[in-house]
Design a protein around this motif. Sequence first.
Motif, PDB file in Angstrom:
ATOM      1  N   TYR A  62      -3.514   7.396  -8.111  1.00 59.56           N
ATOM      2  CA  TYR A  62      -4.621   6.808  -7.494  1.00 59.56           C
ATOM      3  C   TYR A  62      -6.061   7.178  -7.796  1.00 59.56           C
ATOM      4  O   TYR A  62      -6.307   8.191  -8.572  1.00 59.56           O
ATOM      5  N   ALA A 112      -5.730  -1.253  -9.653  1.00 63.40           N
ATOM      6  CA  ALA A 112      -5.309  -2.462  -9.064  1.00 63.40           C
ATOM      7  C   ALA A 112      -6.284  -3.060  -7.681  1.00 63.40           C
ATOM      8  O   ALA A 112      -6.227  -2.480  -6.823  1.00 63.40           O
ATOM      9  N   ASP A 114      -6.471  -5.814  -6.407  1.00 60.53           N
ATOM     10  CA  ASP A 114      -5.845  -6.113  -5.014  1.00 60.53           C
ATOM     11  C   ASP A 114      -5.414  -5.377  -3.993  1.00 60.53           C
ATOM     12  O   ASP A 114      -5.357  -5.737  -2.735  1.00 60.53           O
ATOM     13  N   GLU A 115      -5.274  -4.278  -4.397  1.00 63.60           N
ATOM     14  CA  GLU A 115      -4.737  -3.072  -3.472  1.00 63.60           C
ATOM     15  C   GLU A 115      -5.974  -2.086  -3.005  1.00 63.60           C
ATOM     16  O   GLU A 115      -5.619  -1.115  -2.485  1.00 63.60           O
ATOM     17  N   SER A 117      -9.556  -0.469  -1.521  1.00 66.07           N
ATOM     18  CA  SER A 117     -10.032  -0.481  -0.119  1.00 66.07           C
ATOM     19  C   SER A 117     -11.566   0.445  -0.322  1.00 66.07           C
ATOM     20  O   SER A 117     -11.515   1.063  -1.178  1.00 66.07           O
ATOM     21  N   ALA A 131      -8.175   3.116  -4.717  1.00 61.44           N
ATOM     22  CA  ALA A 131      -7.278   2.349  -5.447  1.00 61.44           C
ATOM     23  C   ALA A 131      -5.999   2.746  -6.211  1.00 61.44           C
ATOM     24  O   ALA A 131      -6.472   3.722  -6.710  1.00 61.44           O
TER      25      ALA A 131
END
Length: 135
Positions: A62, A112, A114-115, A117, A131
């Motif tokens: 992450y 990523a 799209d994932e 926050s 992310a």
Amino acid sequence: MILEIVLDTADSQFSWNLSREIVFPNNMRSKGKLMPRQVTIPTSSSPILITPEFQEITEGGYYRMEIDVPKLDKNSYQRTMLDVEEMRVLLKSDSLYELDVVIDVKNGKGIAIDEASAKWHKNMGKIIIRAPLLA
């Protein structure tokens, strides 16, 4: 050389015969009479945007970025733009903060989006982005 290629391409594509002699007018000062005009010079009262401090952490697959925004309040938060891209983060807050940074990730592929926050922690004065790393 490039100009010649362009002219050759135009000649062959449109059946033209363009001259290769390029001439610039040397005695032309302007096209028409120059009219008087008024110029506005910015004053020192223009807001100076702060580049906020930030920390980047990459661990366990992450990515995490903590952006310090202690002066951000509810009113300026509503006029704040945050754009998170695979390799870049952009932040612009109404006359307060401006940040444009390339993400430093160890995988070299980015995050990523799209994932991803992002959350504003007003008590801490931080925006935290989290992310997963791209595989």
